[in-house]
Every structure is written in C-alpha cells, then in structure tokens.
Design a protein around this motif. Structure first.
Motif, PDB file in Angstrom:
ATOM      1  N   ARG A   1       1.712   3.928  -3.113  1.00  0.00           N
ATOM      2  CA  ARG A   1       1.441   5.353  -2.883  1.00  0.00           C
ATOM      3  C   ARG A   1       2.687   6.190  -3.201  1.00  0.00           C
ATOM      4  NH1 ARG A   1      -0.735   6.795   3.006  1.00  0.00           N
ATOM      5  NH2 ARG A   1      -1.888   8.688   2.583  1.00  0.00           N
TER       6      ARG A   1
ATOM      7  N   HIS B   1       0.835  -1.208   0.000  1.00  0.00           N
ATOM      8  CA  HIS B   1       0.000   0.000   0.000  1.00  0.00           C
ATOM      9  C   HIS B   1       0.870   1.258   0.000  1.00  0.00           C
ATOM     10  CE1 HIS B   1      -3.190   2.807   1.055  1.00  0.00           C
ATOM     11  NE2 HIS B   1      -2.400   3.254   2.018  1.00  0.00           N
ATOM     12  N   TYR B   2       1.774   1.339   0.939  1.00  0.00           N
ATOM     13  CA  TYR B   2       2.613   2.540   1.037  1.00  0.00           C
ATOM     14  C   TYR B   2       3.609   2.636  -0.115  1.00  0.00           C
ATOM     15  CZ  TYR B   2       0.445   3.463   5.482  1.00  0.00           C
ATOM     16  OH  TYR B   2      -0.475   3.740   6.448  1.00  0.00           O
TER      17      TYR B   2
ATOM     18  N   ARG C   1       3.304   6.189  -6.995  1.00  0.00           N
ATOM     19  CA  ARG C   1       2.416   7.146  -7.674  1.00  0.00           C
ATOM     20  C   ARG C   1       2.935   8.571  -7.505  1.00  0.00           C
ATOM     21  NH1 ARG C   1      -2.115   6.866  -4.811  1.00  0.00           N
ATOM     22  NH2 ARG C   1      -2.715   4.890  -5.720  1.00  0.00           N
ATOM     23  N   LEU C   2       3.363   8.913  -6.305  1.00  0.00           N
ATOM     24  CA  LEU C   2       3.903  10.249  -6.037  1.00  0.00           C
ATOM     25  C   LEU C   2       5.174  10.502  -6.853  1.00  0.00           C
ATOM     26  CD1 LEU C   2       3.679  12.868  -4.408  1.00  0.00           C
ATOM     27  CD2 LEU C   2       5.044  11.765  -2.629  1.00  0.00           C
TER      28      LEU C   2
END
Length: 169
Positions: A155, A151-152, A158-159
């Motif tokens: 994230r 999950h992290y 994507r960033l």
C-alpha cells in the motif's frame, strides 16, 4: 474412439481433404482460411461418428455442407469484417531497455521510502521468491505479521509510486 472409427476417418481425410480444400479456397478466396475450413469439417466428422457410418457418398456430402456453412459463418463473423490482411509482417519491435531501466529506478526510489520492515518482506517475497512461511521463519515473526507487513508495505509502495507520477497500467 475405436480402430474402425479411426480407419474410416483416415479414409475420409485421405479421400476428400485435398478436394475439400480446393472447394474451400474457391468459397473463401483465402488459402489459410480454407485450411481452417477443412480442419473444422474433419473435426466435426470426428465428433459425429454416426456420419462416418452412413457411407462414403453421404459422408462426402455432409463434409462439403459443413465446409460451406463454416466458410459462410467465418466470412460473416465480426473478425472477418474488421481484420485487415497483409502480405508483409509488421516490423518487429527492437528491444529497448530504457523503459525497463526507468521502471527499475522508480521502484527502487519508492522502495527506499518504505519502512525497513515493509521493504524487507516485499523485496524478499517478490524479488527472491520467498514464501510467507519462509519469511516468518527467517524474520522470526508469525506468518500473520508477514502478511500484514506485505499488505501495508504494498500500500505504501503504491502511494510512493503515485507521488512520483506513476499511475496504474
């Protein structure tokens, strides 16, 4: 469907399909659409076995009515109003690996910016196809930890892609 129903339907097809197709071509002016009209009329006859029991003349009249109504509905549809027919097929796109190569570079660069524990679960799950349970066993961590890292990591990926100018597609 019983054998008698099948026999009657086959007789209906053999006796009327060709004439029904010519009728549909006259209605629509389109041989392909006429084939669709005949197929739909016969499909509706198959779905309504009571029609087949009414005798040949009644079944024939019913088929022509269904064909006419279906042809009218198709010609009135939004698809018929907005589709543009063409005798020629459009050129086929040639395979160009440039976009794929650039995407791979962008992703590799973004992956390199991740923490190692995030990068390893993303690479192994998405590129090697390993499951959460397999990763938990291989990395000797609980499955919840693998999911959390995934999950992290996604994230952060994507960033990193957004920072490199990649937007969602």
């Amino acid at each position: 469907m019983n054998a008698d129903h099948s026999t009657v339907l086959r007789a209906l097809h053999d006796g009327h399909a060709e004439a029904l197709w010519r009728y549909a071509v006259r209605l629509t002016g389109d041989e392909q659409l006429a084939e669709d009209v005949v197929q739909e009329a016969l499909l509706r006859a198959w779905r309504n076995p009571g029609i087949l029991e009414q005798g040949c003349a009644a079944s024939k009249a019913w088929l022509y009515t269904v064909a006419r109504n279906f042809a009218i509905d198709e010609c009135r549809s939004a698809r018929a109003r907005w589709e543009v027919g063409s005798a020629r097929l459009p050129e086929r796109a040639r395979s160009d690996h440039t976009d794929r190569t650039l995407d791979a570079w962008l992703i590799a660069d973004a992956l390199s910016q991740l923490k190692p524990e995030h990068r390893v679960v993303i690479v192994r799950a998405y590129y090697r196809g390993e499951s959460v349970a397999e990763l938990a066993k291989i990395l000797d961590v609980p499955p919840g930890t693998v999911r959390s890292r995934m999950h992290y990591g996604l994230r952060a990926l994507r960033l990193a892609l957004e920072e490199n100018g990649v937007t969602g597609r």
